[in-house]
Enzyme design. Structure first.
Site, PDB file in Angstrom:
ATOM      1  N   ARG A   1     -67.081   6.511  25.654  1.00  0.00           N
ATOM      2  CA  ARG A   1     -67.414   6.373  27.071  1.00  0.00           C
ATOM      3  C   ARG A   1     -67.724   7.739  27.702  1.00  0.00           C
ATOM      4  NH1 ARG A   1     -68.571   3.256  31.763  1.00  0.00           N
ATOM      5  NH2 ARG A   1     -67.798   4.461  33.494  1.00  0.00           N
TER       6      ARG A   1
ATOM      7  N   ARG B   1     -57.373   9.914  18.573  1.00  0.00           N
ATOM      8  CA  ARG B   1     -58.405  10.234  19.565  1.00  0.00           C
ATOM      9  C   ARG B   1     -57.815  11.037  20.719  1.00  0.00           C
ATOM     10  NH1 ARG B   1     -62.554   5.681  21.364  1.00  0.00           N
ATOM     11  NH2 ARG B   1     -63.118   7.504  22.600  1.00  0.00           N
TER      12      ARG B   1
ATOM     13  N   ARG C   1     -66.283  -1.467  32.144  1.00  0.00           N
ATOM     14  CA  ARG C   1     -66.676  -0.083  32.385  1.00  0.00           C
ATOM     15  C   ARG C   1     -68.174   0.099  32.686  1.00  0.00           C
ATOM     16  NH1 ARG C   1     -62.847   3.614  28.658  1.00  0.00           N
ATOM     17  NH2 ARG C   1     -62.742   4.843  30.545  1.00  0.00           N
TER      18      ARG C   1
ATOM     19  N   ASP D   1     -53.263   5.041  32.430  1.00  0.00           N
ATOM     20  CA  ASP D   1     -53.100   5.465  31.036  1.00  0.00           C
ATOM     21  C   ASP D   1     -51.636   5.493  30.598  1.00  0.00           C
ATOM     22  OD1 ASP D   1     -55.822   5.727  30.894  1.00  0.00           O
ATOM     23  OD2 ASP D   1     -55.817   7.873  31.297  1.00  0.00           O
TER      24      ASP D   1
ATOM     25  N   LYS E   1     -56.818  15.888  27.182  1.00  0.00           N
ATOM     26  CA  LYS E   1     -58.059  15.267  26.686  1.00  0.00           C
ATOM     27  C   LYS E   1     -59.051  15.063  27.829  1.00  0.00           C
ATOM     28  CE  LYS E   1     -58.268  10.569  25.996  1.00  0.00           C
ATOM     29  NZ  LYS E   1     -59.442  10.019  26.712  1.00  0.00           N
ATOM     30  N   ASN E   2     -58.576  14.483  28.916  1.00  0.00           N
ATOM     31  CA  ASN E   2     -59.507  14.123  29.982  1.00  0.00           C
ATOM     32  C   ASN E   2     -59.911  15.307  30.861  1.00  0.00           C
ATOM     33  OD1 ASN E   2     -59.505  11.595  28.959  1.00  0.00           O
ATOM     34  ND2 ASN E   2     -58.109  10.717  30.477  1.00  0.00           N
TER      35      ASN E   2
ATOM     36  N   ILE F   1     -56.633  -0.741  37.841  1.00  0.00           N
ATOM     37  CA  ILE F   1     -57.841   0.068  37.572  1.00  0.00           C
ATOM     38  C   ILE F   1     -58.786  -0.636  36.591  1.00  0.00           C
ATOM     39  CG2 ILE F   1     -58.702   2.337  36.799  1.00  0.00           C
ATOM     40  CD1 ILE F   1     -56.881   2.601  39.239  1.00  0.00           C
TER      41      ILE F   1
ATOM     42  N   CYS G   1     -63.348   1.799  25.167  1.00  0.00           N
ATOM     43  CA  CYS G   1     -62.391   1.006  24.395  1.00  0.00           C
ATOM     44  C   CYS G   1     -62.288  -0.378  24.978  1.00  0.00           C
ATOM     45  CB  CYS G   1     -61.071   1.739  24.268  1.00  0.00           C
ATOM     46  SG  CYS G   1     -60.628   2.704  25.692  1.00  0.00           S
TER      47      CYS G   1
HETATM   48  N1  EPU Z   1     -66.276   1.902  37.516  1.00  0.00           N
HETATM   49  C1  EPU Z   1     -67.325   1.112  37.923  1.00  0.00           C
HETATM   50  N2  EPU Z   1     -68.568   1.669  37.983  1.00  0.00           N
HETATM   51  C2  EPU Z   1     -68.815   2.955  37.640  1.00  0.00           C
HETATM   52  C3  EPU Z   1     -67.740   3.768  37.224  1.00  0.00           C
HETATM   53  C4  EPU Z   1     -66.471   3.209  37.161  1.00  0.00           C
HETATM   54  O1  EPU Z   1     -67.143  -0.064  38.250  1.00  0.00           O
HETATM   55  O2  EPU Z   1     -69.984   3.368  37.719  1.00  0.00           O
HETATM   56  C5  EPU Z   1     -64.920   1.316  37.476  1.00  0.00           C
HETATM   57  C6  EPU Z   1     -64.318   1.286  36.063  1.00  0.00           C
HETATM   58  O3  EPU Z   1     -64.804   0.204  35.319  1.00  0.00           O
HETATM   59  C7  EPU Z   1     -62.844   1.180  36.397  1.00  0.00           C
HETATM   60  C8  EPU Z   1     -62.724   2.035  37.658  1.00  0.00           C
HETATM   61  O4  EPU Z   1     -64.033   2.163  38.176  1.00  0.00           O
HETATM   62  O5  EPU Z   1     -62.501  -0.136  36.673  1.00  0.00           O
HETATM   63  C9  EPU Z   1     -62.170   3.422  37.457  1.00  0.00           C
HETATM   64  O6  EPU Z   1     -62.776   4.014  36.321  1.00  0.00           O
HETATM   65  P1  EPU Z   1     -63.094   5.567  36.186  1.00  0.00           P
HETATM   66  O7  EPU Z   1     -64.552   5.744  36.301  1.00  0.00           O
HETATM   67  O8  EPU Z   1     -62.216   6.335  37.098  1.00  0.00           O
HETATM   68  O9  EPU Z   1     -62.652   5.804  34.699  1.00  0.00           O
HETATM   69  P2  EPU Z   1     -63.317   6.819  33.712  1.00  0.00           P
HETATM   70  O10 EPU Z   1     -63.736   8.017  34.470  1.00  0.00           O
HETATM   71  O11 EPU Z   1     -64.290   6.131  32.844  1.00  0.00           O
HETATM   72  C10 EPU Z   1     -61.175   8.213  33.216  1.00  0.00           C
HETATM   73  C11 EPU Z   1     -60.363   8.540  32.001  1.00  0.00           C
HETATM   74  C12 EPU Z   1     -59.631   7.291  31.538  1.00  0.00           C
HETATM   75  C13 EPU Z   1     -58.720   6.828  32.675  1.00  0.00           C
HETATM   76  C14 EPU Z   1     -59.564   6.576  33.937  1.00  0.00           C
HETATM   77  C15 EPU Z   1     -58.744   6.197  35.143  1.00  0.00           C
HETATM   78  C16 EPU Z   1     -61.664  10.293  30.986  1.00  0.00           C
HETATM   79  C17 EPU Z   1     -62.444  10.748  29.817  1.00  0.00           C
HETATM   80  N3  EPU Z   1     -61.231   9.022  30.947  1.00  0.00           N
HETATM   81  O12 EPU Z   1     -62.081   7.200  32.808  1.00  0.00           O
HETATM   82  O13 EPU Z   1     -58.854   7.660  30.420  1.00  0.00           O
HETATM   83  O14 EPU Z   1     -58.064   5.647  32.305  1.00  0.00           O
HETATM   84  O15 EPU Z   1     -60.318   7.754  34.263  1.00  0.00           O
HETATM   85  O16 EPU Z   1     -57.823   7.181  35.435  1.00  0.00           O
HETATM   86  O17 EPU Z   1     -61.393  11.055  31.909  1.00  0.00           O
HETATM   87  C18 EPU Z   1     -57.708   7.328  28.408  1.00  0.00           C
HETATM   88  O18 EPU Z   1     -57.538   8.560  28.387  1.00  0.00           O
HETATM   89  O19 EPU Z   1     -57.121   6.547  27.626  1.00  0.00           O
HETATM   90  C19 EPU Z   1     -58.634   6.778  29.384  1.00  0.00           C
HETATM   91  C20 EPU Z   1     -59.148   5.563  29.286  1.00  0.00           C
END
Ligand code: EPU
Length: 432
Positions: free
Chosen positions: A100, A412, A129, A319, A30-31, A341, A124
């Site tokens: 997101r 999802r 975030r 995850d 998915k990711n 995280i 979610c």
């Molecule tokens: N963060 C900030 N500011 C930003 C961006 C991120 O503070 O501008 C924080 C987030 O709030 C979090 C941390 O940085 O506390 C890390 O978040 P990250 O940006 O790495 O997460 P993401 O890219 O939004 C992806 C996956 C998530 C997975 C995370 C961490 C996708 C579509 N989603 O999210 O997947 O948990 O990386 O590995 O790639 C899931 O599949 O269930 C899922 C939530």
């Protein structure tokens, strides 16, 4: 609200016994597929992705892209995206709020069309975030950011220019978004403090296959030389889902005697295989499969007593934290779990406690799980996709019947989960 939110899974528990057998095939990640779909915006030629999972998030991303004017066609597991007639760079509100991952679209839209207009993306229940890293990075690449009601409007009148960005924190989506943005920017971009997840490396590979010059992905510093629109020739297969792989491993360890997990990449789940072997789970690791074999000892024979912290890759993925906690309720030992995280990803534990788990939540990110404890089936509501899968696992090991509501959240991220688990012998059915 999607209709199948009302659907639920009914699971007959195995009460700690082990009898699951057979093979289960891991789907495309998915990711990995979601950012790759966004990358279609960097080209006016077709991008063809194969091994695309049949999950709700792919449908939602397709809808978002179609809303912009991208043509998306799906046949079996192949997705063809064609962004030659994009009409708008305004991301539609409702879809963005529901997802997101809509945030990925901002980078390519801004790079190609000099503008992106989007609401604060949803997500979610796992945490706040924020998108500060995105806004900061766009400004550093020469864009102006303004707010119109609840919309962010980001403009780069003369196009984005290459820059050196040092992220304040390691973010998967920020790393991916700026890799895409930099692909069409003027000059060189250097991204520092990057995520090194396999999904980031996959996206870099997709962009390279289209002609982008990207170096250093998989390390914390990535260099991108900006250039022309991308152009793809061959279909690109999506990498296997490492979270699915790990989830199936945990379920097979708890309830299977001989289960083979096929079409996975064992290199991407080394933290899990090493951990499971250390607890006593018998594994056979091949090139593209992992087998749980002769797993006949009771789960109480598995021993885990440690401090488990979620971490950026290659550490324990956030995850997998909820499914792993279900595993910890069944094995012998006291384990602390520290979610590093996201700030709110332990909410599901209330329901596990009601099922009989011995969990003390010290604060929103830290808890102690004591095992082994017998679980009793009950009615549960899936709060997000990962906790939803954890509830299915809890239902499988529990005594009696469990009902996991909000099937939609599980759909999802996991394709046809009830069919695939049934094939191993899990008694699970979907009801309306
Ligand atoms: N963060 C900030 N500011 C930003 C961006 C991120 O503070 O501008 C924080 C987030 O709030 C979090 C941390 O940085 O506390 C890390 O978040 P990250 O940006 O790495 O997460 P993401 O890219 O939004 C992806 C996956 C998530 C997975 C995370 C961490 C996708 C579509 N989603 O999210 O997947 O948990 O990386 O590995 O790639 C899931 O599949 O269930 C899922 C939530």
């Amino acid at each position: 609200m999607p209709q199948d939110v009302k659907e639920q899974f009914v699971i007959e528990g195995m009460y700690g016994s082990k009898s699951l057998q057979g093979a289960i095939t891991v789907a495309g990640a998915k990711n990995a597929v979601l950012p790759a779909m966004a990358a279609s915006l960097l080209s006016d030629k077709q991008l063809v992705l194969t091994n695309v999972p049949h999950i709700e998030d792919v449908l939602r991303m397709s809808e978002l892209l179609e809303g912009l004017g991208v043509t998306v066609t799906r046949t079996e597991d192949t997705l063809t995206l064609q962004a030659s007639a994009v009409r708008t760079s305004h991301i539609e509100r409702e879809s963005a709020k529901r997802m997101r991952s809509s945030v990925f679209l901002t980078g390519p839209l801004l790079a190609r069309f000099q503008e992106a207009r989007f609401p604060h993306p949803g997500g979610c229940v796992i945490g706040e975030r924020p998108i500060d890293q995105f806004l900061k990075g766009f400004a550093q690449m020469g864009a102006t950011i303004s707010h119109e009601d609840e919309w962010y409007v980001v403009r780069a009148k003369d196009g984005l220019k290459g820059a050196t960005l040092f992220f304040d924190l390691v973010s998967v989506s920020a790393t991916e978004t700026f890799m895409m943005a930099a692909t069409l920017a003027r000059g060189t971009t250097v991204l520092e403090n990057c995520a090194t997840e396999p999904e980031v490396v996959f996206l870099a590979e997709v962009l390279r296959r289209g002609g982008a010059q990207i170096y250093g992905d998989g390390t914390s510093t990535i260099h991108i030389e900006g250039g022309a629109l991308l152009s793809y020739d061959e279909p690109i297969p999506v990498i296997p889902d490492r979270i699915e792989t790990s989830s199936f491993l945990l379920l097979a360890a708890l309830a299977g005697t001989d289960v083979v997990i096929n079409e996975c990449n064992p290199q991407h789940v080394r933290i899990m295989t090493q951990y499971l072997e250390s607890t006593g789970v018998p594994l056979e690791i091949g090139g593209t499969h992992i087998r749980i074999v002769n797993n006949t000892k009771p789960n109480t024979a598995f021993v885990s007593a440690r401090d488990i912290r979620t971490h950026e890759y290659p550490g324990f993925p956030t995850d997998i934290q909820a499914p792993l906690s279900v595993f910890l309720t069944q094995v012998t030992g006291e384990n602390t779990v520290f979610e590093t995280i996201f700030e709110n990803r332990l909410g599901y534990t209330d329901d596990l406690i009601k099922m009989g788990a011995d969990i003390t939540v010290w604060n929103p990110q830290k808890m102690m799980v004591r095992g082994p404890r017998k679980l009793k089936g009950r009615e549960l509501m899936s709060p997000d996709l990962r906790a939803g899968l954890a509830f299915i696992m809890a239902g499988v090991v529990a005594e009696g019947t469990s009902v996991v509501g909000n099937a939609y959240y599980i759909d999802r991220g996991y394709q046809h989960i009830e069919q695939r688990l049934s094939a191993l012998g899990v008694q699970i059915r979907r009801t309306a």
